[in-house]
Design an enzyme around this catalytic site. Structure first.
Site, PDB file in Angstrom:
ATOM      1  N   HIS A 138       0.839  -1.204   0.000  1.00  5.98           N
ATOM      2  CA  HIS A 138       0.000   0.000   0.000  1.00  5.98           C
ATOM      3  C   HIS A 138       0.864   1.241   0.000  1.00  5.98           C
ATOM      4  O   HIS A 138       1.084   1.833   1.049  1.00  5.98           O
ATOM      5  CB  HIS A 138      -0.901  -0.005   1.242  1.00  5.98           C
ATOM      6  CG  HIS A 138      -2.094   0.894   1.132  1.00  5.98           C
ATOM      7  ND1 HIS A 138      -2.102   2.197   1.554  1.00  5.98           N
ATOM      8  CD2 HIS A 138      -3.336   0.656   0.653  1.00  5.98           C
ATOM      9  CE1 HIS A 138      -3.295   2.731   1.354  1.00  5.98           C
ATOM     10  NE2 HIS A 138      -4.060   1.817   0.818  1.00  5.98           N
TER      11      HIS A 138
ATOM     12  N   GLY B 294      -6.015   4.524   5.275  1.00 11.08           N
ATOM     13  CA  GLY B 294      -6.913   5.336   6.087  1.00 11.08           C
ATOM     14  C   GLY B 294      -7.633   4.531   7.146  1.00 11.08           C
ATOM     15  O   GLY B 294      -7.842   5.005   8.266  1.00 11.08           O
ATOM     16  N   VAL B 295      -7.990   3.310   6.826  1.00  8.51           N
ATOM     17  CA  VAL B 295      -8.695   2.478   7.796  1.00  8.51           C
ATOM     18  C   VAL B 295      -7.822   2.214   9.024  1.00  8.51           C
ATOM     19  O   VAL B 295      -8.327   2.082  10.140  1.00  8.51           O
ATOM     20  CB  VAL B 295      -9.189   1.164   7.146  1.00  8.51           C
ATOM     21  CG1 VAL B 295      -8.026   0.269   6.765  1.00  8.51           C
ATOM     22  CG2 VAL B 295     -10.174   0.450   8.031  1.00  8.51           C
TER      23      VAL B 295
ATOM     24  N   ILE C  45       1.790   4.756   1.518  1.00 10.17           N
ATOM     25  CA  ILE C  45       0.939   5.595   2.368  1.00 10.17           C
ATOM     26  C   ILE C  45       0.212   4.696   3.364  1.00 10.17           C
ATOM     27  O   ILE C  45      -0.120   3.555   3.062  1.00 10.17           O
ATOM     28  CB  ILE C  45      -0.068   6.460   1.573  1.00 10.17           C
ATOM     29  CG1 ILE C  45      -1.066   5.612   0.801  1.00 10.17           C
ATOM     30  CG2 ILE C  45       0.651   7.411   0.645  1.00 10.17           C
ATOM     31  CD1 ILE C  45      -2.209   6.408   0.207  1.00 10.17           C
TER      32      ILE C  45
ATOM     33  N   GLU D  20      -8.466   3.063  12.879  1.00  6.39           N
ATOM     34  CA  GLU D  20      -8.252   2.046  13.912  1.00  6.39           C
ATOM     35  C   GLU D  20      -7.362   2.578  15.027  1.00  6.39           C
ATOM     36  O   GLU D  20      -7.617   2.316  16.209  1.00  6.39           O
ATOM     37  CB  GLU D  20      -7.635   0.776  13.303  1.00  6.39           C
ATOM     38  CG  GLU D  20      -7.236  -0.276  14.320  1.00  6.39           C
ATOM     39  CD  GLU D  20      -8.378  -0.869  15.137  1.00  6.39           C
ATOM     40  OE1 GLU D  20      -8.110  -1.339  16.263  1.00  6.39           O
ATOM     41  OE2 GLU D  20      -9.532  -0.884  14.660  1.00  6.39           O
TER      42      GLU D  20
END
Length: 148
Positions: A48, A57-58, A54, A62
């Protein structure tokens, strides 16, 4: 109140590679500030994205949720014990800038509401003084059989 990673692991069940809080730098009433050092060694950077790593976002969300769990445990004055935390909602999540290796996330969490076992928090993630993500999170902290 400052928590190092050992104290964090006493409070939360998460472990590497899913423990996303490195230090709690302050707890003041209904607010908590925690840090996550983002390094190229994170396993998610392999895919990723190759050539442009990067932080997903998840995983930022979290990390905010884990910080919220720490704040809830601190306010209750106890560890999770046999209780579990179940995510209920993630609302109004906004991702404003990519988080890359070398960044340090500063997670600011504030309790918005608590009703019994249900907690709602507002989470904000910053790199330096730049807001990179914010979301409203809601979770239930309950005994094993109550939430299933």
């Amino acid at each position: 109140m400052v928590y190092d990673v050992s104290k964090i692991m006493e409070k939360l069940p998460h472990r590497y590679p899913f423990l996303l809080i490195d230090r709690v730098v302050s707890v003041d009433g209904q607010k908590l500030v925690a840090l996550k050092n983002v390094t190229i060694n994170e396993p998610f950077f392999q895919g990723h994205f190759p050539g442009y790593p990067i932080m997903p976002g998840v995983l930022i969300v979290e990390a905010m949720a884990q910080a919220g769990g720490l704040l809830a445990m601190h306010l209750q004055g106890e560890d999770l014990g046999d209780r579990k935390v179940f995510f209920m909602t993630i609302d109004s999540a906004r991702f404003r800038r990519p988080v890359v290796p070398g960044d340090q996330l500063r997670l600011e969490i504030e309790i918005e509401q608590r009703r019994g076992t249900i907690w709602r928090v507002m989470g904000k993630a910053f790199v330096d003084d730049t807001l990179v993500c914010d979301a409203q999170l809601q979770a239930m902290i309950t005994r094993d059989k109550e939430g299933a």
